[in-house]
Design a protein around this motif. Sequence first.
Motif, PDB file in Angstrom:
ATOM      1  N   ALA A  36       3.907  50.608  16.214  1.00 16.45           N
ATOM      2  CA  ALA A  36       5.143  50.285  15.497  1.00 16.45           C
ATOM      3  C   ALA A  36       5.013  48.956  14.770  1.00 16.45           C
ATOM      4  O   ALA A  36       5.478  48.796  13.629  1.00 16.45           O
ATOM      5  N   GLU A  37       4.368  47.995  15.392  1.00 16.41           N
ATOM      6  CA  GLU A  37       4.130  46.702  14.744  1.00 16.41           C
ATOM      7  C   GLU A  37       3.185  46.869  13.560  1.00 16.41           C
ATOM      8  O   GLU A  37       3.402  46.272  12.493  1.00 16.41           O
ATOM      9  N   LEU A  38       2.145  47.683  13.738  1.00 17.54           N
ATOM     10  CA  LEU A  38       1.220  47.920  12.635  1.00 17.54           C
ATOM     11  C   LEU A  38       1.925  48.573  11.454  1.00 17.54           C
ATOM     12  O   LEU A  38       1.723  48.187  10.297  1.00 17.54           O
ATOM     13  N   ALA A  39       2.775  49.555  11.741  1.00 17.45           N
ATOM     14  CA  ALA A  39       3.507  50.231  10.675  1.00 17.45           C
ATOM     15  C   ALA A  39       4.436  49.254   9.953  1.00 17.45           C
ATOM     16  O   ALA A  39       4.561  49.290   8.714  1.00 17.45           O
ATOM     17  N   ALA A  40       5.096  48.388  10.702  1.00 15.70           N
ATOM     18  CA  ALA A  40       5.989  47.406  10.086  1.00 15.70           C
ATOM     19  C   ALA A  40       5.219  46.442   9.188  1.00 15.70           C
ATOM     20  O   ALA A  40       5.667  46.110   8.083  1.00 15.70           O
ATOM     21  N   LEU A  41       4.062  45.997   9.638  1.00 19.07           N
ATOM     22  CA  LEU A  41       3.249  45.075   8.834  1.00 19.07           C
ATOM     23  C   LEU A  41       2.757  45.743   7.552  1.00 19.07           C
ATOM     24  O   LEU A  41       2.766  45.132   6.472  1.00 19.07           O
ATOM     25  N   PRO A  59       4.799  58.224   3.294  1.00 16.92           N
ATOM     26  CA  PRO A  59       5.246  57.511   4.498  1.00 16.92           C
ATOM     27  C   PRO A  59       4.095  57.277   5.473  1.00 16.92           C
ATOM     28  O   PRO A  59       3.136  58.062   5.532  1.00 16.92           O
ATOM     29  N   ILE A  60       4.192  56.207   6.232  1.00 14.58           N
ATOM     30  CA  ILE A  60       3.188  55.903   7.254  1.00 14.58           C
ATOM     31  C   ILE A  60       3.334  56.902   8.403  1.00 14.58           C
ATOM     32  O   ILE A  60       4.445  57.173   8.878  1.00 14.58           O
ATOM     33  N   GLU A  61       2.228  57.448   8.855  1.00 15.43           N
ATOM     34  CA  GLU A  61       2.210  58.390   9.974  1.00 15.43           C
ATOM     35  C   GLU A  61       1.767  57.682  11.248  1.00 15.43           C
ATOM     36  O   GLU A  61       0.924  56.785  11.201  1.00 15.43           O
ATOM     37  N   ARG A  62       2.333  58.132  12.389  1.00 15.68           N
ATOM     38  CA  ARG A  62       1.878  57.642  13.696  1.00 15.68           C
ATOM     39  C   ARG A  62       1.480  58.819  14.572  1.00 15.68           C
ATOM     40  O   ARG A  62       2.197  59.817  14.647  1.00 15.68           O
ATOM     41  N   VAL A  63       0.337  58.696  15.246  1.00 19.19           N
ATOM     42  CA  VAL A  63      -0.106  59.686  16.226  1.00 19.19           C
ATOM     43  C   VAL A  63      -0.353  58.934  17.526  1.00 19.19           C
ATOM     44  O   VAL A  63      -1.181  58.022  17.573  1.00 19.19           O
TER      45      VAL A  63
END
Length: 336
Positions: A283-288, A300-304
Amino acid sequence: MQMTMIQALRSAMDVMLARDDNVVIFGQDVGYFGGVFRCTDGLQAKYGKSRVFDAPISEGGIVGAAIGMAAYGLRPVVEVQFADYFYPAYDQIVSEAARLRYRSAGDFTAPMTIRMPCGGGIFGGQTHSQSPEALFTHVCGIRTVMPSNPYDAKGLLMACIENDDPVIFLEPKRLYNGPFDGHHDRPAVPWTGRPLGEVPEGYYTVPLESATVFRPGADLTVLTYGTMVFVSEAAAQESGIDAEIIDLRSLWPLDLPTLVASVKKTGRCVVVHEATRTSGFGAELAALVQEHCFYHLEAPIERVTGWDTPYPHAQEWAYFPGPARVAAAFKRAMEK
């Protein structure tokens, strides 16, 4: 020479014990027995019981003693047998080790390294398989490191031992005895190739706060670390998507310029980690990435990630992000 990660970590501690008389190693079963994963095997016999020794089953006591040693001038390297066991020591880490430099206006530091085997893959269940990195990256005053291969493991550990700040050194258990190629979902399948790596026998360091481009690519950027580096590589190979994989190595402080440069180049970003999703480090990486690369993003940024559940003993191989789940995220990012 060729080493597994366990051998590389042992070599790092061997080198540092020989280089610096202030380095001491202790923890549960790390002395005579050589550690539950054998990372310290033979070190007590070589350096004696005053340099490598066992401690009671008291994580708070182990870390508290290490803080006092570090403030006194030693450089303790302590092992918490599993990352899941660190919770009794969390107050010592957060309230004492992380704040010592600031509270003393620089008069005291805590040059200590806390090694923790982390993650799943050994059917250890919910008390032997957690990935708690986000609980440390949130704390000002400590560094958090997670290597993915033997070369980095040795170089980073020696850099951490020499560093004057407290470091949480997380070691993915699935990579300990490698090799691991990321394609397979279960350990019964033979592993090939990685990460049994070429590692120098002597002293060298890998710079802290430095990510590395593990796999160059043009289609999208993958931000990941630890075991998920190889899972992401397998997903790229199986999907045919030209993913650029960034191995963070040092989670905090973070090598933000390397991340930003990659995302600006590819225009797409997928974040992959084994830990649970909500409030995970991803979540921090996506915010940065959103803050620094918004006008360069094409999707959009994806998270797995792992599930938002207690660690499932019987279903751990479904819990892990595998190549199929990661490849699906790659495809979603490319379609938008």
